[in-house]
Design an enzyme around this catalytic site. Structure first.
Site: not given
Length: 232
Positions: A41, A151
């Site tokens: 990632r 979020d």
């Protein structure tokens, strides 16, 4: 500590340093089995910063400008797995128990039913709840309702705010919900669906780290879902 950058390799020292940073700023706990995930990632991020090793990335995090990199780091590490009507027993409990409990009281007081989706990911959870609340109003009578959705990831919030979803992944428990609450895409959006404006206007999105001292959401929530928080 020195090592060469490879897409799926990271030294134990660098991994532990990055994992500790992630936990410190988000409380996302990365176990020893997540090294390949983290290196994968972060690979693109290292290229963006013109860094050739994870050691160099750790040095960025330790530098005076390290605080500026925390947001992109947590954004890339956070997991955003979700889908409509996920863990449907929770949704059914909301519909069958929480709404019958709260709605009559709020209607009598002329108040609004307030729901908060913490860790809302790409929006499937808050829009699922929006469908449930709209259906309850359709079947049992109108009432005021509002959804807050938050979020930690700016990237995933941007996707949520488009309210556009792949039709192949849009699995709903009742087929009539699709035409009632979604618009079918055409042309470049063929095979995709967008949540209808009547629901979109009822959902407010916020970027929020649950560790921050104050939240940009109303305090008087009737129901809060922290499901994705508790999972990860």
């Amino acid at each position: 500590m020195s090592f060469t950058f490879e897409t799926h390799k990271i030294s134990t020292e660098a991994y532990r340093f990055i994992a500790d940073k992630v936990y410190e700023h988000s409380r996302i706990r990365l176990g020893d089995d997540k090294q390949a995930l983290v290196s994968g990632r972060l690979a693109k991020r290292l290229r963006q910063l013109n860094l050739d090793s994870f050691e160099a990335y750790c040095q960025v995090l330790e530098s005076a400008k390290g605080q500026e990199e925390i947001g992109p780091l947590v954004d890339l590490i956070s997991t955003n797995h979700t889908h409509f009507f996920r863990e449907i027993e929770h949704i059914n409990f909301l519909r069958d128990h929480m709404l019958p409990h709260w709605v009559p009281q709020l209607v009598a007081k002329r108040e609004t039913f307030r729901f908060w989706s913490a860790a809302c990911s790409s929006g499937e959870e808050p829009y699922t709840v929006a469908i449930v609340l709209a259906e309850y109003a359709r079947l049992h009578g109108a009432y005021n309702w509002q959804i807050e959705a938050s979020d930690i990831s700016s990237r995933i919030l941007a996707r949520a705010q488009t309210a556009i979803y792949d039709g192949q992944r849009l699995q709903l428990p009742q087929p009539d919900l699709l035409p009632r609450y979604f618009q079918k895409g055409t042309g470049d959006y063929s095979g995709q669906y967008r949540v209808k404006d009547a629901l979109i206007k009822q959902v407010k999105f916020h970027r929020l780290n649950l560790l921050q001292p104050q939240y940009p959401v109303a305090a008087n929530q009737n129901v809060i879902f922290c499901r994705n928080v508790m999972i990860y």
